[in-house]
Design a protein around this motif. Structure first.
Motif, PDB file in Angstrom:
ATOM      1  N   UNK A 310      45.647  39.458  49.259  1.00 46.79           N
ATOM      2  CA  UNK A 310      44.598  40.025  48.420  1.00 46.79           C
ATOM      3  C   UNK A 310      43.894  41.110  49.232  1.00 46.79           C
ATOM      4  N   UNK A 311      43.263  42.065  48.537  1.00 46.01           N
ATOM      5  CA  UNK A 311      42.519  43.090  49.269  1.00 46.01           C
ATOM      6  C   UNK A 311      41.167  42.519  49.698  1.00 46.01           C
ATOM      7  N   UNK A 312      41.252  41.451  50.446  1.00 47.08           N
ATOM      8  CA  UNK A 312      40.107  40.774  51.033  1.00 47.08           C
ATOM      9  C   UNK A 312      39.860  41.405  52.402  1.00 47.08           C
ATOM     10  N   UNK A 313      38.613  41.689  52.716  1.00 47.13           N
ATOM     11  CA  UNK A 313      38.280  42.401  53.946  1.00 47.13           C
ATOM     12  C   UNK A 313      38.868  41.744  55.184  1.00 47.13           C
ATOM     13  N   UNK A 314      38.908  40.426  55.200  1.00 46.91           N
ATOM     14  CA  UNK A 314      39.377  39.716  56.392  1.00 46.91           C
ATOM     15  C   UNK A 314      40.881  39.828  56.598  1.00 46.91           C
ATOM     16  N   UNK A 315      41.630  40.260  55.589  1.00 50.66           N
ATOM     17  CA  UNK A 315      43.094  40.282  55.702  1.00 50.66           C
ATOM     18  C   UNK A 315      43.598  41.429  56.575  1.00 50.66           C
ATOM     19  N   UNK A 316      42.752  42.450  56.815  1.00 48.06           N
ATOM     20  CA  UNK A 316      43.087  43.474  57.801  1.00 48.06           C
ATOM     21  C   UNK A 316      44.242  44.364  57.362  1.00 48.06           C
ATOM     22  N   UNK A 317      44.320  44.638  56.076  1.00 45.10           N
ATOM     23  CA  UNK A 317      45.429  45.441  55.552  1.00 45.10           C
ATOM     24  C   UNK A 317      45.384  46.857  56.116  1.00 45.10           C
ATOM     25  N   UNK A 346      44.252  43.289  44.213  1.00 40.95           N
ATOM     26  CA  UNK A 346      42.798  43.466  44.199  1.00 40.95           C
ATOM     27  C   UNK A 346      42.044  42.149  44.124  1.00 40.95           C
ATOM     28  N   UNK A 347      40.993  42.055  44.943  1.00 42.66           N
ATOM     29  CA  UNK A 347      40.186  40.833  45.047  1.00 42.66           C
ATOM     30  C   UNK A 347      38.717  41.187  44.931  1.00 42.66           C
ATOM     31  N   UNK A 348      37.958  40.351  44.225  1.00 41.39           N
ATOM     32  CA  UNK A 348      36.491  40.456  44.158  1.00 41.39           C
ATOM     33  C   UNK A 348      36.030  41.878  43.827  1.00 41.39           C
ATOM     34  N   UNK A 357      37.225  49.021  49.709  1.00 44.79           N
ATOM     35  CA  UNK A 357      38.307  48.650  50.621  1.00 44.79           C
ATOM     36  C   UNK A 357      39.667  48.800  49.941  1.00 44.79           C
ATOM     37  N   UNK A 358      39.759  48.348  48.693  1.00 45.42           N
ATOM     38  CA  UNK A 358      41.009  48.481  47.943  1.00 45.42           C
ATOM     39  C   UNK A 358      41.412  49.950  47.839  1.00 45.42           C
ATOM     40  N   UNK A 404      48.278  39.715  59.726  1.00 48.86           N
ATOM     41  CA  UNK A 404      47.403  40.126  60.835  1.00 48.86           C
ATOM     42  C   UNK A 404      45.915  40.035  60.502  1.00 48.86           C
ATOM     43  N   UNK A 405      45.457  38.929  59.906  1.00 43.53           N
ATOM     44  CA  UNK A 405      44.044  38.875  59.514  1.00 43.53           C
ATOM     45  C   UNK A 405      43.091  38.978  60.694  1.00 43.53           C
TER      46      UNK A 405
END
Length: 496
Positions: A310-317, A346-348, A357-358, A404-405
């Motif tokens: 997910x495009x979650x900030x912690x995922x480090x994409x 996409x997340x949140x 971020x997305x 790579x979170x």
């Protein structure tokens, strides 16, 4: 009318096993979900009379909850499970869920704040915290109403951190456990929270008989916070505190927290992948179709680096994409020979920081394609529409999996890919993922902030021999499936 106490086993979570869509004619359409809790509850069987308490998340859910009243949802909608869905006022829910759970507690435990400018704990935060307390109290009330004497209650995650203590006040006879699916912040970072809030969250969880975590590292961080913030005594492996002096400061793993005359035991349950489900689902026709499509998109003879997040900030994409760009820059021999298949769902998107971020992920992918792409080769294949079957197809064909979170409670993708992989897959894994504790020996481990080192790890993973990759994948799959969802759930239940 009082709800009869009928449940010997209860689960509480923000999201339940079913969601509803409200039609224009007022009709409701139910959609059942999956995941570890659903699998876990099924393990105890329908005769256990278990009840799942959850919140209504949208208008369809609220309509279903109102129609059910204080009763359970239609079992035809829930797969036979007894589910009580709480119709919490939308403004209270939004403030608790988005204002506190996802914008404060999630950020604290994943170390996401840009501390020169955030967080800011002001009057608006105080209102949101009051809503979080009200939201937790609604769960505590419902659980107290449903539970038989001495029932076992498993409370899930950071959304419901206050429930154990609140429920203890209402029903001191119950056996109460709390499970954290996130990491836990170290004390110095945790104390960014206002003092009363930092103490309140800890006191909330310590209201239970047991607090459980995905890894020993997160359990230890929780214990350290209890000692630093509350002055609690930590019981450690060995002679009670690990060093014999009774001060709770031994060197062994934390096993319990003693505070205000109570002892809360600590536990670790590393949620694993559901191998039987994944292997069966990944061989279905819709996955085969998407596999054919992905292979055509990658092109013949090329290797693939796959990520699914997910495009979650912690995922480090973003740093993952930057590392891939650096790989193409420093190792031009990989140009036109590898494709980065990046699933960034996409997340949140109701939070501006997640929308931004997305968009940044999309922009960097486009920049890489513009810089390095050729007529017959698109370096990054970015997919933003959530598609589980396509994710499974990517698992099957991946030569390299990039996980790579910045920080992750566990990360099931790291565990799922080796289970589904057809030819073996090299795993590039952040040392800050909970999965590192179990998979680190057979992964290529990286510091998630180090783009240069991650690029080097991607190169090493792409060059790994078929034999070594296959051997590592077998060991990764064995470790990844050591505690599948049903066993994970039952282990918590037995430990209470």
């Amino acid at each position: 009318m009082a709800v009869p106490r009928t449940a010997p086993i209860l689960v509480a979570s923000n999201r339940g096993p079913v969601s509803y869509t409200l039609g224009e004619d007022g009709s409701l359409t139910a959609r059942r979900g999956g995941g570890g809790l659903v699998s876990g509850l099924s393990a105890i069987g329908p005769d256990a009379n278990a009840v799942w308490v959850c919140a209504a998340l949208g208008e369809g859910d609220r309509a279903a909850a109102r129609r059910a009243g204080d009763s359970h949802l239609n079992p035809g909608d829930t797969g036979g499970q007894q589910v009580r869905m709480l119709d919490i006022a939308p403004d209270v829910f939004a403030a608790a869920y988005n204002g506190i759970a996802n914008s404060v507690l999630w950020f604290i435990h994943h170390l996401l704040y840009q501390t020169p400018v955030e967080p800011v704990f002001d009057a608006e935060f105080a209102d949101q915290w009051a809503a979080y307390e009200a939201y937790n109290a609604a769960f505590a009330d419902a659980l107290a109403e449903e539970a038989v004497d001495e029932a076992a209650v498993l409370v899930q995650d950071y959304h419901l951190a206050l429930v154990p203590a609140m429920l203890r006040e209402r029903r001191p006879d119950l056996r109460i456990g709390h499970f954290s699916h996130t990491p836990w912040a170290p004390p110095d970072y945790y104390r960014l929270l206002p003092d009363e809030v930092a103490a309140g969250v800890l006191r909330g969880i310590l209201g239970g008989d047991r607090a459980a975590f995905l890894t020993e590292r997160w359990a230890g961080a929780f214990a350290d916070c209890c000692a630093a913030v509350l002055g609690a005594e930590i019981v450690r492996d060995g002679d009670g505190d690990g060093d014999g002096d009774g001060d709770g400061n031994g060197d062994g793993a934390a096993t319990a927290v003693r505070f205000e005359g109570r002892e809360t035991r600590l536990g670790v349950h590393g949620l694993g992948a559901d191998a039987d489900f994944l292997r069966q689902r990944s061989r279905q026709a819709d996955v085969d179709e998407r596999l054919t499509s992905l292979r055509a998109q990658i092109g013949p003879g090329r290797k693939s680096i796959v990520r699914v997040d997910r495009t979650e900030l912690s995922k480090n994409i973003v740093r993952g994409l930057l590392a891939y760009r650096r790989l193409l820059e420093t190792h031009p021999e990989w140009r036109e020979r590898v494709v980065h298949v990046a699933f960034a769902y996409p997340s949140r998107q109701d939070l501006a920081v997640y929308r931004d971020y997305t968009e940044r992920v999309r922009r960097i992918a486009e920049e890489i394609n513009a810089e390095y792409g050729t007529e017959g080769w698109t370096p990054v294949a970015l997919h933003v529409k959530d598609d589980f079957a396509r994710s499974l197809a990517a698992y099957r064909l991946a030569d390299v999996a990039l996980v790579n979170p910045i920080r992750d409670g566990m990360n099931l993708v790291a565990k799922e890919v080796p289970v589904v992989s057809e030819r073996g897959c090299a795993l590039v894994l952040s040392r800050e993922a909970g999965a590192y504790a179990e998979l680190g020996d057979d992964a290529l481990v990286v510091n998630p902030y180090d783009v240069e080192a991650t690029a080097r790890a991607l190169d090493a993973a792409l060059r790994m021999s078929d034999g070594e990759r296959a051997d590592r994948t077998k060991r990764l799959a064995a470790a990844a499936t050591a505690l599948p969802p049903q066993a994970w759930f039952l282990a918590q239940l037995r430990a209470l």
